[in-house]
Design a protein around this motif. Structure first.
Motif, short mmCIF file in Angstrom:
data_model
loop_
_atom_site.label_atom_id
_atom_site.label_comp_id
_atom_site.label_asym_id
_atom_site.label_seq_id
_atom_site.Cartn_x
_atom_site.Cartn_y
_atom_site.Cartn_z
N SER A 24 -10.92 7.60 -9.65
CA SER A 24 -10.84 6.48 -10.58
C SER A 24 -11.54 6.78 -11.90
O SER A 24 -11.04 6.44 -12.97
N HIS A 27 -9.29 8.95 -14.11
CA HIS A 27 -8.17 8.17 -14.64
C HIS A 27 -8.63 7.30 -15.80
O HIS A 27 -7.97 7.23 -16.85
N VAL A 185 -3.10 2.69 -10.66
CA VAL A 185 -2.24 3.79 -10.24
C VAL A 185 -1.53 4.35 -11.47
O VAL A 185 -1.25 3.62 -12.43
N ASP A 186 -1.22 5.63 -11.43
CA ASP A 186 -0.55 6.31 -12.54
C ASP A 186 0.96 6.08 -12.42
O ASP A 186 1.71 6.95 -11.95
N LEU A 303 -7.39 5.09 -3.46
CA LEU A 303 -6.39 5.27 -4.51
C LEU A 303 -5.03 5.59 -3.91
O LEU A 303 -3.99 5.20 -4.44
N LYS A 304 -5.05 6.31 -2.79
CA LYS A 304 -3.78 6.72 -2.17
C LYS A 304 -2.96 5.52 -1.70
O LYS A 304 -1.75 5.62 -1.56
N ARG A 306 -2.57 2.70 -3.46
CA ARG A 306 -1.78 2.31 -4.64
C ARG A 306 -0.71 3.35 -4.95
O ARG A 306 0.40 3.02 -5.39
N GLU A 307 -1.03 4.63 -4.71
CA GLU A 307 -0.05 5.68 -4.95
C GLU A 307 1.14 5.54 -4.00
O GLU A 307 2.30 5.77 -4.39
N ALA A 310 3.35 2.95 -5.40
CA ALA A 310 4.11 3.46 -6.55
C ALA A 310 5.24 4.39 -6.11
O ALA A 310 6.28 4.47 -6.77
N ALA A 363 2.69 -1.89 -8.01
CA ALA A 363 2.28 -0.71 -8.78
C ALA A 363 2.45 -0.94 -10.28
O ALA A 363 1.55 -0.63 -11.07
N SER A 367 -1.32 -0.70 -13.25
CA SER A 367 -1.39 0.66 -13.78
C SER A 367 -2.79 0.95 -14.31
O SER A 367 -3.56 0.03 -14.62
N TRP A 368 -3.11 2.23 -14.43
CA TRP A 368 -4.40 2.62 -15.03
C TRP A 368 -4.45 2.23 -16.50
O TRP A 368 -5.52 1.94 -17.03
#
Length: 390
Positions: A24, A27, A185-186, A303-304, A306-307, A310, A363, A367-368
Motif C-alpha cells: 500500500s 502504491h 487497487v491498481d 491487497l490481493k 482487491r486485486e 479487479a 474495484a 482505485s489507488w
C-alpha cells in the motif's frame, strides 16, 4: 479547495519495493509523488551497507529513497551513539530537501511506530500516521512499541487506518479521531491485463484447470497445513502460488511437503507489472490466512483481495475480520471441509454475471488514484485548519 503540494518525508520499516512487493505504501507514495516531492526513509543499514554519500537515490520522478550515508552509520554497541546519529540524520534530510529545491515545511508521514522520535525534528507542517498493519502483534515486535505508537497517536494531526478492526484496537489505546481509509487497487493495470489476456504467462501454460491462485508473499500468515490438506483431497485441482517465499524454520517442512505434491505450483516472485496477467489465468482466488482472533493475521486487510475483485475472480478467504463486510463478493472458510465446499461452489459460480459486475464495480470505485485524492484532500483541509483558513 486548493490541494497542498508540501514535500513529504515518509518513514517505514520496509525498504521501498522490498523483495519486489508492491504494498500500500508504494502504491500511495508513487501516486503522491506526482504532486509532491517524496523522500522515503527506512531504518539505517549497518556500516557495511551504507548509501552513497548523498544518502538518497531516485526511484521515480520526485520520489527518493533515503538510507544512512556512509558517514552516518548504524552502530551496535552504543545506544547513545545511535541516538546521536539518528538526530544527525534529521538535519541531513532537511538539507536534502533544500538541495532538491524544496523550501516549504514538509509533511511528516509515518507508517510505523518505530519512527516516533522523528516527530518535531523537521519543523513539519503536519504529522500523519498511516496504520496498515497490526504492528504491536507482528512477530519480533520491540517491547517499547506500544509506548511509541501511543506517542504518535497523541501527536499526529491525521491518523489513517486501513480497516475497522485495526481502528477499534487503536481507539482503545488512544481515544482520538481516526480516519478509516481502506486499501485500493491498481484498476488500470488490471484492465490492461484483461485486454491482453490471451494465453497468459508461459509458466502457466502446462498447469491444468481448474487453477486456484494465491498471489502474494508466502510467510507466517499463510496456513500451509490447510493448503496441504485441501491439495491432497483434490488432486485434480491446481494450486498456483506467485510471490516471494519468506517462511521460518517451523514452516519449511510444510513448504517442502507442498512442493512435493504434483498439483502444487510455487512459482516464486514475479515483477509487479506481470502479476495482473497471472490473476487473469486463474479460476478462483484463495487467501488461506491463519485467523486466530487477536493475532497479527486476523487484522489483515489483504491487497490481493482487491486485486482478485479487479481481476473478476471469485474469492475464498479465511474468516478475517476485514472479510466480514463484503457480503456475497467472497466466501469465508474455516475448516478444511469448509474450504473444499466453498471452492467447489466458487468454481460453479465463477461466471455468474451479477457477481462479476459487483466485483468489478467494487474495484472501479476503490482505485489507488481515488485513495490518493482522498489523502490529498485530508492533508489540504488539515493544513487550512492550522493556517486558520477554515
Amino acid at each position: 479547495m486548493k490541494l497542498v503540494q508540501n514535500p513529504i518525508l515518509s518513514f517505514d520499516a520496509a525498504t521501498f519495493m522490498e523483495k519486489g512487493s508492491m504494498m500500500s505504501r508504494e502504491h500511495l507514495l508513487t501516486r503522491l509523488a506526482q504532486q509532491h516531492l517524496v523522500i522515503h526513509s527506512t531504518p539505517p543499514q549497518d556500516r557495511h551497507h551504507p548509501a552513497p554519500s548523498g544518502g538518497y537515490r531516485s526511484i521515480g520522478e520526485k520520489l527518493y529513497h533515503y538510507t544512512n550515508p556512509w558517514y552516518l552509520p548504524r552502530v551496535y554497541k552504543s545506544t547513545y551513539a545511535n541516538e546521536w546519529l539518528s538526530r544527525t540524520r534529521s538535519p541531513h534530510r532537511r538539507w536534502l530537501l533544500r538541495k532538491i529545491g524544496e523550501s516549504a515545511p514538509p509533511i511528516l508521514y509515518l507508517w510505523h511506530p518505530i519512527f516516533s522520535n522523528e516527530i518535531g525534528r523537521y519543523g513539519e507542517k503536519l504529522v500523519v500516521y498511516h496504520i496498515y498493519d497490526d504492528y504491536l502483534n507482528l512477530p519480533g515486535s520491540a517491547p517499547d512499541l506500544e509506548a511509541r505508537e501511543k506517542h504518535i497517536l497523541r501527536n499526529a494531526d491525521l491518523v489513517f487506518v486501513a480497516n475497522e478492526a485495526l481502528l477499534e484496537t487503536r481507539k482503545k489505546l488512544v481515544d482520538r479521531e481516526y480516519i478509516h481509509l481502506p486499501h485500493g487497487v491498481d484498476v488500470e493495470l488490471f484492465e490492461t491485463a484483461r485486454l491482453r489476456a490471451g494465453t497468459g504467462p508461459s509458466d502457466l501454460a502446462s498447469v491444468p484447470h481448474p487453477r486456484l491462485g494465491y498471489m502474494g508473499r508466502i510467510n507466517a500468515k499463510v496456513n500451509l497445513e490447510l493448503v496441504h490438506h485441501v491439495a491432497c483431497n483434490r488432486p485434480a485441482w491446481s494450486f498456483v502460488f506467485v510471490g516471494p517465499v519468506d517462511t521460518d524454520e517451523s514452516d519449511s517442512s510444510l513448504l517442502s511437503k507442498l512442493r512435493a505434491l504434483p498439483n502444487v505450483y510455487i512459482l516464486g516472485a514475479r515483477p509487479y507489472e506481470e502479476i495482473a496477467s497471472y490473476w487473469m489465468q486463474i479460476d478462483v482466488a484463495i487467501i488461506p490466512y491463519r485467523h486466530v482472533e487477536g493475532q497479527w493475521a486476523f487484522f489483515g486487510s489483504p491487497l490481493k483481495l482487491r486485486e482478485a475483485f479487479a481481476a473478476d475472480k471469485p474469492v475464498v478467504i479465511s474468516p478475517l475480520r476485514d472479510a466480514q463486510s463484503y457480503g456475497d463478493l467472497l466466501m469465508t472458510a474455516k475448516s478444511g471441509e469448509d474450504w473444499l465446499r466453498c471452492i467447489e461452489y466458487a468454481l460453479r459460480s465463477a461466471s455468474d454475471p451479477d457477481l462479476s459486475e459487483k466485483r468489478r464495480a467494487y474495484a472501479r470505485g476503490n482505485s489507488w488514484i481515488a485513495r490518493t485524492i482522498e489523502i490529498r484532500q485530508y492533508l489540504s483541509r488539515a493544513i487550512m485548519r492550522k493556517d486558520g483558513d477554515c
